[in-house]
Motif scaffolding. Sequence first.
Motif, PDB file in Angstrom:
ATOM      1  N   THR A 136      99.092  48.415  76.651  1.00  0.00           N
ATOM      2  CA  THR A 136      98.343  47.945  75.481  1.00  0.00           C
ATOM      3  C   THR A 136      98.889  48.639  74.232  1.00  0.00           C
ATOM      4  O   THR A 136      99.533  49.695  74.327  1.00  0.00           O
ATOM      5  CB  THR A 136      96.840  48.278  75.590  1.00  0.00           C
ATOM      6  OG1 THR A 136      96.681  49.709  75.524  1.00  0.00           O
ATOM      7  CG2 THR A 136      96.256  47.744  76.887  1.00  0.00           C
ATOM      8  N   LEU A 137      98.626  48.054  73.091  1.00  0.00           N
ATOM      9  CA  LEU A 137      99.086  48.619  71.820  1.00  0.00           C
ATOM     10  C   LEU A 137      98.472  50.007  71.608  1.00  0.00           C
ATOM     11  O   LEU A 137      99.156  50.934  71.168  1.00  0.00           O
ATOM     12  CB  LEU A 137      98.718  47.687  70.664  1.00  0.00           C
ATOM     13  CG  LEU A 137      99.168  48.123  69.276  1.00  0.00           C
ATOM     14  CD1 LEU A 137     100.681  48.279  69.203  1.00  0.00           C
ATOM     15  CD2 LEU A 137      98.713  47.130  68.219  1.00  0.00           C
ATOM     16  N   ARG A 138      97.213  50.149  71.969  1.00  0.00           N
ATOM     17  CA  ARG A 138      96.552  51.455  71.756  1.00  0.00           C
ATOM     18  C   ARG A 138      97.188  52.542  72.612  1.00  0.00           C
ATOM     19  O   ARG A 138      97.344  53.673  72.173  1.00  0.00           O
ATOM     20  CB  ARG A 138      95.057  51.339  72.052  1.00  0.00           C
ATOM     21  CG  ARG A 138      94.347  50.530  70.985  1.00  0.00           C
ATOM     22  CD  ARG A 138      92.852  50.646  71.046  1.00  0.00           C
ATOM     23  NE  ARG A 138      92.258  49.663  70.138  1.00  0.00           N
ATOM     24  CZ  ARG A 138      91.013  49.676  69.750  1.00  0.00           C
ATOM     25  NH1 ARG A 138      90.192  50.600  70.180  1.00  0.00           N
ATOM     26  NH2 ARG A 138      90.551  48.759  68.930  1.00  0.00           N
ATOM     27  N   LYS A 139      97.548  52.190  73.865  1.00  0.00           N
ATOM     28  CA  LYS A 139      98.212  53.175  74.737  1.00  0.00           C
ATOM     29  C   LYS A 139      99.561  53.580  74.147  1.00  0.00           C
ATOM     30  O   LYS A 139      99.921  54.750  74.118  1.00  0.00           O
ATOM     31  CB  LYS A 139      98.436  52.565  76.130  1.00  0.00           C
ATOM     32  CG  LYS A 139      97.257  52.725  77.081  1.00  0.00           C
ATOM     33  CD  LYS A 139      97.650  52.228  78.465  1.00  0.00           C
ATOM     34  CE  LYS A 139      96.417  51.872  79.287  1.00  0.00           C
ATOM     35  NZ  LYS A 139      96.733  50.915  80.347  1.00  0.00           N
ATOM     36  N   MET A 140     100.312  52.586  73.668  1.00  0.00           N
ATOM     37  CA  MET A 140     101.640  52.865  73.118  1.00  0.00           C
ATOM     38  C   MET A 140     101.538  53.686  71.828  1.00  0.00           C
ATOM     39  O   MET A 140     102.451  54.439  71.499  1.00  0.00           O
ATOM     40  CB  MET A 140     102.384  51.551  72.826  1.00  0.00           C
ATOM     41  CG  MET A 140     102.746  50.746  74.059  1.00  0.00           C
ATOM     42  SD  MET A 140     103.738  51.658  75.244  1.00  0.00           S
ATOM     43  CE  MET A 140     105.298  51.744  74.403  1.00  0.00           C
ATOM     44  N   ALA A 141     100.434  53.514  71.093  1.00  0.00           N
ATOM     45  CA  ALA A 141     100.287  54.207  69.799  1.00  0.00           C
ATOM     46  C   ALA A 141      99.599  55.562  69.935  1.00  0.00           C
ATOM     47  O   ALA A 141      99.347  56.234  68.935  1.00  0.00           O
ATOM     48  CB  ALA A 141      99.503  53.324  68.834  1.00  0.00           C
ATOM     49  N   LYS A 142      99.313  55.955  71.196  1.00  0.00           N
ATOM     50  CA  LYS A 142      98.527  57.179  71.434  1.00  0.00           C
ATOM     51  C   LYS A 142      99.180  58.417  70.807  1.00  0.00           C
ATOM     52  O   LYS A 142      98.506  59.281  70.262  1.00  0.00           O
ATOM     53  CB  LYS A 142      98.358  57.356  72.948  1.00  0.00           C
ATOM     54  CG  LYS A 142      97.222  58.271  73.356  1.00  0.00           C
ATOM     55  CD  LYS A 142      96.946  58.164  74.840  1.00  0.00           C
ATOM     56  CE  LYS A 142      98.004  58.910  75.622  1.00  0.00           C
ATOM     57  NZ  LYS A 142      98.775  58.282  76.598  1.00  0.00           N
ATOM     58  N   ASP A 143     100.510  58.507  70.895  1.00  0.00           N
ATOM     59  CA  ASP A 143     101.194  59.718  70.437  1.00  0.00           C
ATOM     60  C   ASP A 143     101.567  59.687  68.955  1.00  0.00           C
ATOM     61  O   ASP A 143     102.108  60.655  68.426  1.00  0.00           O
ATOM     62  CB  ASP A 143     102.468  59.939  71.268  1.00  0.00           C
ATOM     63  CG  ASP A 143     102.134  60.086  72.751  1.00  0.00           C
ATOM     64  OD1 ASP A 143     101.028  60.578  73.042  1.00  0.00           O
ATOM     65  OD2 ASP A 143     102.958  59.684  73.596  1.00  0.00           O
ATOM     66  N   ILE A 144     101.283  58.555  68.290  1.00  0.00           N
ATOM     67  CA  ILE A 144     101.589  58.468  66.854  1.00  0.00           C
ATOM     68  C   ILE A 144     100.535  59.261  66.073  1.00  0.00           C
ATOM     69  O   ILE A 144      99.353  59.266  66.426  1.00  0.00           O
ATOM     70  CB  ILE A 144     101.609  56.986  66.409  1.00  0.00           C
ATOM     71  CG1 ILE A 144     102.813  56.295  67.051  1.00  0.00           C
ATOM     72  CG2 ILE A 144     101.660  56.860  64.891  1.00  0.00           C
ATOM     73  CD1 ILE A 144     102.879  54.811  66.793  1.00  0.00           C
ATOM     74  N   GLU A 145     101.005  59.969  65.053  1.00  0.00           N
ATOM     75  CA  GLU A 145     100.095  60.753  64.204  1.00  0.00           C
ATOM     76  C   GLU A 145      98.966  59.882  63.680  1.00  0.00           C
ATOM     77  O   GLU A 145      99.221  58.797  63.140  1.00  0.00           O
ATOM     78  CB  GLU A 145     100.860  61.305  62.998  1.00  0.00           C
ATOM     79  CG  GLU A 145     101.712  62.514  63.282  1.00  0.00           C
ATOM     80  CD  GLU A 145     100.879  63.765  63.485  1.00  0.00           C
ATOM     81  OE1 GLU A 145     100.153  64.159  62.561  1.00  0.00           O
ATOM     82  OE2 GLU A 145     100.941  64.329  64.598  1.00  0.00           O
TER      83      GLU A 145
END
Length: 348
Positions: free
Chosen positions: A36-45
């Motif tokens: 999911t987009l949220r999983k992929m964006a987890k490590d973004i500041e």
Amino acid sequence: MYHQDDISDRIASARRDAELLKDRIKQRRDALADTTLRKMAKDIEPLPRLVMKVRRNLRGHLAKIYAMHWSNDSQHLVSASQDGKLIVWNAYSTNKIHAIPLRSAWVMTAAYSPSGNFVACGGLDNICSIYNLTSRDGPVRPARELSAHVGYLSCCRFLDDRRILTSSGDMTCFLWDIDAGVKIHEFTDHMGDVMSVSVSPTDPNIFVSGACDSTAKVWDMRTRSCVQTFTGHESDINSVQFFPGGMAFGTGSDDASCRLFDLRADRELNSYSSENILHGITSVAFSASGRLFFAGYDDFSSHVWDTLKGERVGVLTGHENRVSCLGVSNDGMALCTGSWDSFLKIWA
């Protein structure tokens, strides 16, 4: 000659087959959704709390504002109000450049042409009226009145000075030749009033529409057909807006959620809602980078969402009635909100 019973049996059988096919398509799609987009964006500041202030107040309308649209020069904008006026503003100086009297006060949409030479509006008169801002006498009367819709005009967007796209309560979208005053194409596939259209920023042949059948549809003007349908909303879609890259779009609905749909993944990527937001969304817009997603709500406020993480990063309050329209300027430097309180506010 088929008997009535026989025909109804065949209809029922066709419906069952259609449902089975829909299920198989859904299963195939779900099998491809590996993350999911949220999983992929987890490590973004995460974004810091957003602080935007009102930099300008545009006062002059005497009734509810229903629509606004920025010019490509990021300095001028047009607004439409049910006081029967279309006003072209300089957003920097707050000066009114033109105040155009409308034949019908029941206006629902306004648009600025990419060249800055024309503005358009329409509403319950079912007509798209085009005004030439460069004419010698000024835009006192319409240069063209485009009439073919049999329902109210909900949204219009110029492709260039010669073509405009309209959506209507008659469940269709039309593409018009402005000079000839005739419709070029008709786009029919929605099962409810079409409320909003947005033209792709990267491919002028592609546009998306949102409707009261809770679906958003992507259309190709070359084939004159719907090429993708996106479901997920539980109520009317009031606003659609293409993502800056042209491969996704955002929607705002009466179900109190905004969503992000991706054309390549052919599915919903993210949903923006909160348990304490119970109000419908009237309008949506992206920041220039696409990282911020702005939404105007019925409860007088606008919310700012982090497109990637799905978190709310700001709330813009100040209007004293429903926020009916909003838009980000082309250079990404300012957000304009318009409201039923008769004022426009420029935020930065």
